[in-house]
Design a protein around this motif. Structure first.
Motif, PDB file in Angstrom:
ATOM      1  N   UNK A 278      -9.581  65.002  21.129  1.00 38.33           N
ATOM      2  CA  UNK A 278      -9.400  65.797  19.699  1.00 38.33           C
ATOM      3  C   UNK A 278      -7.660  65.160  19.610  1.00 38.33           C
ATOM      4  N   UNK A 279      -7.556  65.631  18.162  1.00 41.43           N
ATOM      5  CA  UNK A 279      -6.146  64.971  17.572  1.00 41.43           C
ATOM      6  C   UNK A 279      -5.214  66.241  17.791  1.00 41.43           C
ATOM      7  N   UNK A 280      -3.863  66.106  17.795  1.00 47.48           N
ATOM      8  CA  UNK A 280      -3.452  67.393  17.389  1.00 47.48           C
ATOM      9  C   UNK A 280      -2.655  67.325  16.620  1.00 47.48           C
ATOM     10  N   UNK A 281      -1.577  68.449  15.397  1.00 47.84           N
ATOM     11  CA  UNK A 281      -0.624  68.621  14.788  1.00 47.84           C
ATOM     12  C   UNK A 281       0.533  67.936  14.633  1.00 47.84           C
ATOM     13  N   UNK A 282       0.804  67.381  15.582  1.00 47.85           N
ATOM     14  CA  UNK A 282       1.339  65.762  15.546  1.00 47.85           C
ATOM     15  C   UNK A 282       0.717  65.073  15.475  1.00 47.85           C
ATOM     16  N   UNK A 283       0.182  64.361  16.119  1.00 46.32           N
ATOM     17  CA  UNK A 283      -1.094  63.443  15.575  1.00 46.32           C
ATOM     18  C   UNK A 283      -1.391  63.631  14.074  1.00 46.32           C
ATOM     19  N   UNK A 284      -1.976  64.151  13.240  1.00 46.88           N
ATOM     20  CA  UNK A 284      -2.254  64.272  12.049  1.00 46.88           C
ATOM     21  C   UNK A 284      -0.525  64.014  11.328  1.00 46.88           C
ATOM     22  N   UNK A 285       0.204  64.512  11.567  1.00 46.21           N
ATOM     23  CA  UNK A 285       1.088  64.736  11.205  1.00 46.21           C
ATOM     24  C   UNK A 285       1.297  63.168  10.998  1.00 46.21           C
ATOM     25  N   UNK A 286       1.525  62.169  12.121  1.00 45.61           N
ATOM     26  CA  UNK A 286       2.051  60.551  12.141  1.00 45.61           C
ATOM     27  C   UNK A 286       0.927  59.966  10.992  1.00 45.61           C
ATOM     28  N   UNK A 287      -0.732  60.294  11.834  1.00 49.33           N
ATOM     29  CA  UNK A 287      -1.224  59.690  10.329  1.00 49.33           C
ATOM     30  C   UNK A 287      -1.176  60.250   9.255  1.00 49.33           C
ATOM     31  N   UNK A 288      -0.906  61.293   8.495  1.00 47.76           N
ATOM     32  CA  UNK A 288      -0.324  61.297   7.099  1.00 47.76           C
ATOM     33  C   UNK A 288       0.989  60.838   6.607  1.00 47.76           C
ATOM     34  N   UNK A 289       1.664  60.507   7.631  1.00 44.91           N
ATOM     35  CA  UNK A 289       2.880  59.427   7.415  1.00 44.91           C
ATOM     36  C   UNK A 289       3.124  58.446   7.580  1.00 44.91           C
ATOM     37  N   UNK A 290       2.385  57.619   7.891  1.00 36.31           N
ATOM     38  CA  UNK A 290       1.123  56.212   8.566  1.00 36.31           C
ATOM     39  C   UNK A 290       0.411  56.240   6.616  1.00 36.31           C
ATOM     40  N   UNK A 291      -0.040  57.244   6.459  1.00 32.03           N
ATOM     41  CA  UNK A 291      -0.963  56.619   5.051  1.00 32.03           C
ATOM     42  C   UNK A 291       0.353  56.845   4.293  1.00 32.03           C
ATOM     43  N   UNK A 292       0.951  57.960   4.175  1.00 29.91           N
ATOM     44  CA  UNK A 292       1.621  57.403   2.667  1.00 29.91           C
ATOM     45  C   UNK A 292       1.884  56.107   2.781  1.00 29.91           C
ATOM     46  N   UNK A 293       3.035  55.977   3.424  1.00 32.05           N
ATOM     47  CA  UNK A 293       3.778  54.748   3.900  1.00 32.05           C
ATOM     48  C   UNK A 293       2.842  53.379   3.502  1.00 32.05           C
ATOM     49  N   UNK A 294       1.554  53.067   4.072  1.00 31.59           N
ATOM     50  CA  UNK A 294       0.987  52.348   3.975  1.00 31.59           C
ATOM     51  C   UNK A 294       0.320  52.278   2.069  1.00 31.59           C
ATOM     52  N   UNK A 295       0.553  53.719   2.040  1.00 32.05           N
ATOM     53  CA  UNK A 295       0.001  53.908   0.250  1.00 32.05           C
ATOM     54  C   UNK A 295       0.963  53.683  -1.108  1.00 32.05           C
ATOM     55  N   UNK A 296       2.293  53.236  -0.579  1.00 32.55           N
ATOM     56  CA  UNK A 296       3.619  53.040  -1.081  1.00 32.55           C
ATOM     57  C   UNK A 296       3.070  51.640  -1.573  1.00 32.55           C
ATOM     58  N   UNK A 297       2.519  50.416  -0.718  1.00 33.13           N
ATOM     59  CA  UNK A 297       2.866  49.331  -0.867  1.00 33.13           C
ATOM     60  C   UNK A 297       1.802  49.106  -0.967  1.00 33.13           C
ATOM     61  N   UNK A 298       0.225  49.500  -0.996  1.00 32.41           N
ATOM     62  CA  UNK A 298      -1.006  48.770  -0.804  1.00 32.41           C
ATOM     63  C   UNK A 298      -1.075  49.316  -2.929  1.00 32.41           C
ATOM     64  N   UNK A 299      -0.360  50.838  -3.027  1.00 36.69           N
ATOM     65  CA  UNK A 299      -1.005  51.059  -4.517  1.00 36.69           C
ATOM     66  C   UNK A 299       0.607  50.064  -5.144  1.00 36.69           C
ATOM     67  N   UNK A 300       1.361  49.876  -4.578  1.00 36.44           N
ATOM     68  CA  UNK A 300       2.163  48.702  -5.495  1.00 36.44           C
ATOM     69  C   UNK A 300       1.019  47.730  -5.536  1.00 36.44           C
ATOM     70  N   UNK A 301       0.378  46.867  -4.680  1.00 31.01           N
ATOM     71  CA  UNK A 301       0.108  45.815  -4.482  1.00 31.01           C
ATOM     72  C   UNK A 301      -1.246  45.891  -6.296  1.00 31.01           C
ATOM     73  N   UNK A 302      -1.829  46.492  -6.064  1.00 33.98           N
ATOM     74  CA  UNK A 302      -2.469  46.984  -6.346  1.00 33.98           C
ATOM     75  C   UNK A 302      -2.470  46.704  -8.157  1.00 33.98           C
ATOM     76  N   UNK A 303      -1.585  48.014  -8.608  1.00 40.59           N
ATOM     77  CA  UNK A 303      -0.417  47.619  -9.812  1.00 40.59           C
ATOM     78  C   UNK A 303      -0.168  46.388  -9.745  1.00 40.59           C
ATOM     79  N   UNK A 304       0.197  45.667  -9.025  1.00 40.01           N
ATOM     80  CA  UNK A 304       0.539  44.130  -9.795  1.00 40.01           C
ATOM     81  C   UNK A 304      -0.415  42.873  -9.994  1.00 40.01           C
ATOM     82  N   UNK A 305      -1.213  43.365  -8.643  1.00 37.94           N
ATOM     83  CA  UNK A 305      -2.741  43.226  -9.200  1.00 37.94           C
ATOM     84  C   UNK A 305      -3.477  43.296 -11.013  1.00 37.94           C
ATOM     85  N   UNK A 306      -3.475  43.914 -11.087  1.00 32.88           N
ATOM     86  CA  UNK A 306      -3.371  44.792 -12.171  1.00 32.88           C
ATOM     87  C   UNK A 306      -3.425  43.875 -13.577  1.00 32.88           C
TER      88      UNK A 306
END
Length: 97
Positions: free
Chosen positions: A69-97
């Motif tokens: 099972x994922x720990x609370x720390x694991x959840x926080x790490x996944x959320x932080x990673x997702x936010x970091x990825x979203x910064x770049x993916x959102x930028x990429x999608x905005x640039x290609x629109x």
């Protein structure tokens, strides 16, 4: 999260997406994703590593089967990673629109 391998991150995502999976369920899910066999010698040492890092907890179903099972720390790490990825993916999608 920055010190995990890609495979360890995939383990974390897989465990987070399943309900207390055991090793073979994790293995099957990753084999479907990778379209290759995942050997026990790769799977279990990496599971042990993310348990040791406090991102996942390991419990015992019976004498031969563990669940994860994922720990609370694991959840926080996944959320932080997702936010970091979203910064770049959102930028990429905005640039290609």
């Amino acid at each position: 999260m920055h010190d995990l391998t890609g495979f360890q991150r995939d383990l974390l995502y897989t465990i987070a997406g399943l309900d207390e999976p055991h090793g073979l369920a994790i293995k099957a899910d990753l084999e479907e994703y990778y379209e290759n066999e995942i050997h026990h010698g790769r799977l279990y040492p990496n599971l042990d590593e993310i348990v040791a890092k406090g991102l996942v907890e390991k419990g015992e179903l019976d004498q031969r089967t563990n669940y994860y099972t994922i720990t609370a720390r694991g959840h926080r790490e996944l959320e932080a990673r997702r936010e970091w990825e979203d910064e770049y993916v959102d930028e990429l999608l905005a640039d290609s629109a």
